[in-house]
Design a protein around this motif. Sequence first.
Motif, mmCIF file in Angstrom:
data_model
loop_
_atom_site.group_PDB
_atom_site.id
_atom_site.type_symbol
_atom_site.label_atom_id
_atom_site.label_comp_id
_atom_site.label_asym_id
_atom_site.label_seq_id
_atom_site.Cartn_x
_atom_site.Cartn_y
_atom_site.Cartn_z
ATOM 1 N N TYR A 196 0.854 -1.185 0.000
ATOM 2 C CA TYR A 196 0.000 0.000 0.000
ATOM 3 C C TYR A 196 0.889 1.234 0.000
ATOM 4 O O TYR A 196 1.890 1.275 0.714
ATOM 5 N N GLU A 197 0.527 2.210 -0.812
ATOM 6 C CA GLU A 197 1.197 3.512 -0.831
ATOM 7 C C GLU A 197 0.181 4.569 -1.209
ATOM 8 O O GLU A 197 -0.467 4.454 -2.249
ATOM 9 N N GLN A 198 0.038 5.551 -0.365
ATOM 10 C CA GLN A 198 -0.807 6.695 -0.691
ATOM 11 C C GLN A 198 -0.463 7.818 0.264
ATOM 12 O O GLN A 198 -0.510 7.629 1.485
ATOM 13 N N ASN A 199 -0.121 8.968 -0.292
ATOM 14 C CA ASN A 199 0.299 10.121 0.505
ATOM 15 C C ASN A 199 1.407 9.698 1.462
ATOM 16 O O ASN A 199 2.427 9.191 1.033
ATOM 17 N N ASP A 200 1.214 9.882 2.755
ATOM 18 C CA ASP A 200 2.236 9.504 3.741
ATOM 19 C C ASP A 200 2.019 8.101 4.306
ATOM 20 O O ASP A 200 2.780 7.656 5.158
ATOM 21 N N GLY A 201 0.990 7.409 3.837
ATOM 22 C CA GLY A 201 0.701 6.070 4.336
ATOM 23 C C GLY A 201 1.329 5.011 3.455
ATOM 24 O O GLY A 201 1.273 5.099 2.230
ATOM 25 N N TYR A 202 1.940 4.016 4.073
ATOM 26 C CA TYR A 202 2.541 2.937 3.294
ATOM 27 C C TYR A 202 2.611 1.666 4.120
ATOM 28 O O TYR A 202 2.629 1.685 5.350
ATOM 29 N N ILE A 203 2.633 0.561 3.378
ATOM 30 C CA ILE A 203 2.891 -0.763 3.936
ATOM 31 C C ILE A 203 3.820 -1.451 2.949
ATOM 32 O O ILE A 203 3.453 -1.651 1.787
ATOM 33 N N TYR A 204 5.035 -1.789 3.380
ATOM 34 C CA TYR A 204 6.013 -2.467 2.531
ATOM 35 C C TYR A 204 6.341 -3.835 3.108
ATOM 36 O O TYR A 204 6.596 -3.959 4.309
ATOM 37 N N TYR A 205 6.353 -4.826 2.243
ATOM 38 C CA TYR A 205 6.801 -6.160 2.613
ATOM 39 C C TYR A 205 8.213 -6.319 2.078
ATOM 40 O O TYR A 205 8.476 -6.006 0.907
ATOM 41 N N VAL A 206 9.126 -6.814 2.907
ATOM 42 C CA VAL A 206 10.526 -6.997 2.512
ATOM 43 C C VAL A 206 10.933 -8.425 2.838
ATOM 44 O O VAL A 206 10.662 -8.919 3.931
ATOM 45 N N GLN A 231 15.013 -13.563 6.447
ATOM 46 C CA GLN A 231 13.991 -12.856 7.218
ATOM 47 C C GLN A 231 12.998 -12.198 6.281
ATOM 48 O O GLN A 231 13.351 -11.805 5.169
ATOM 49 N N GLU A 232 11.799 -12.085 6.738
ATOM 50 C CA GLU A 232 10.802 -11.292 6.048
ATOM 51 C C GLU A 232 10.141 -10.405 7.083
ATOM 52 O O GLU A 232 9.992 -10.790 8.242
ATOM 53 N N PHE A 233 9.797 -9.203 6.656
ATOM 54 C CA PHE A 233 9.179 -8.267 7.577
ATOM 55 C C PHE A 233 8.356 -7.256 6.813
ATOM 56 O O PHE A 233 8.460 -7.143 5.586
ATOM 57 N N ILE A 234 7.515 -6.544 7.542
ATOM 58 C CA ILE A 234 6.661 -5.520 6.958
ATOM 59 C C ILE A 234 6.945 -4.216 7.694
ATOM 60 O O ILE A 234 7.042 -4.206 8.925
ATOM 61 N N VAL A 235 7.098 -3.143 6.921
ATOM 62 C CA VAL A 235 7.312 -1.815 7.481
ATOM 63 C C VAL A 235 6.064 -0.996 7.182
ATOM 64 O O VAL A 235 5.609 -0.962 6.041
ATOM 65 N N VAL A 236 5.505 -0.366 8.205
ATOM 66 C CA VAL A 236 4.292 0.440 8.030
ATOM 67 C C VAL A 236 4.552 1.868 8.492
ATOM 68 O O VAL A 236 5.401 2.125 9.331
ATOM 69 N N SER A 237 3.794 2.775 7.928
ATOM 70 C CA SER A 237 3.899 4.189 8.295
ATOM 71 C C SER A 237 3.268 4.427 9.660
ATOM 72 O O SER A 237 2.493 3.612 10.173
ATOM 73 N N ASP A 238 3.584 5.571 10.231
ATOM 74 C CA ASP A 238 2.994 5.947 11.518
ATOM 75 C C ASP A 238 1.473 5.992 11.446
ATOM 76 O O ASP A 238 0.794 5.606 12.402
ATOM 77 N N SER A 239 0.938 6.445 10.310
ATOM 78 C CA SER A 239 -0.523 6.531 10.197
ATOM 79 C C SER A 239 -1.175 5.149 10.294
ATOM 80 O O SER A 239 -2.245 5.004 10.886
ATOM 81 N N PHE A 240 -0.523 4.127 9.763
ATOM 82 C CA PHE A 240 -1.069 2.772 9.882
ATOM 83 C C PHE A 240 -0.893 2.242 11.305
ATOM 84 O O PHE A 240 -1.752 1.529 11.818
ATOM 85 N N MET A 241 0.210 2.585 11.942
ATOM 86 C CA MET A 241 0.393 2.176 13.342
ATOM 87 C C MET A 241 -0.705 2.781 14.211
ATOM 88 O O MET A 241 -1.269 2.101 15.068
ATOM 89 N N GLN A 242 -1.009 4.055 13.982
ATOM 90 C CA GLN A 242 -2.027 4.733 14.779
ATOM 91 C C GLN A 242 -3.427 4.188 14.502
ATOM 92 O O GLN A 242 -4.316 4.305 15.347
ATOM 93 N N ALA A 243 -3.630 3.591 13.330
ATOM 94 C CA ALA A 243 -4.934 3.031 12.980
ATOM 95 C C ALA A 243 -5.209 1.722 13.730
ATOM 96 O O ALA A 243 -6.363 1.302 13.842
ATOM 97 N N LEU A 244 -4.157 1.083 14.227
ATOM 98 C CA LEU A 244 -4.334 -0.150 14.991
ATOM 99 C C LEU A 244 -4.841 0.170 16.395
ATOM 100 O O LEU A 244 -4.445 1.185 16.978
ATOM 101 N N PRO A 245 -5.680 -0.680 16.945
ATOM 102 C CA PRO A 245 -6.051 -0.491 18.351
ATOM 103 C C PRO A 245 -4.785 -0.508 19.209
ATOM 104 O O PRO A 245 -3.844 -1.255 18.921
#
Length: 110
Positions: A26-36, A43-57
């Motif tokens: 996902y990529e839009q404006n300042d929001g992103y989710i990257y799988y690496v 190793q595999e991991f996902i990096v998310v933007s602060d906006s996605f972190m804040q969207a989580l409970p």
Amino acid sequence: MTNSNVVELFQKRPAVANDEEYIALYEQNDGYIYYVRNYVAQQEFIVVSDSFMQALPEEMRPATNVFFSCNFCLLKQFKQDVQSHIQNTGQFLYFYHLFDKSVNAFFDSL
């Protein structure tokens, strides 16, 4: 240095590395989710933007913006965003290459 062992996630063009692959789930404006996926470190991991972190409970938020395999289930919160982005950017084949399953099957497996 001609080869980089680091994915430069915050540039418009991704770095080319021989030992890893990544996909923008996902990529839009300042929001992103990257799988690496890093092959050397296995190793595999996902990096998310602060906006996605804040969207989580709050009780579901990991300590960092990096999700390791044990936290991938947190992506279920963003299923619609990821599905739409993969569809709109035409990345189905690359997604299948990385996960060896469809987007729906990936979310079902979390």
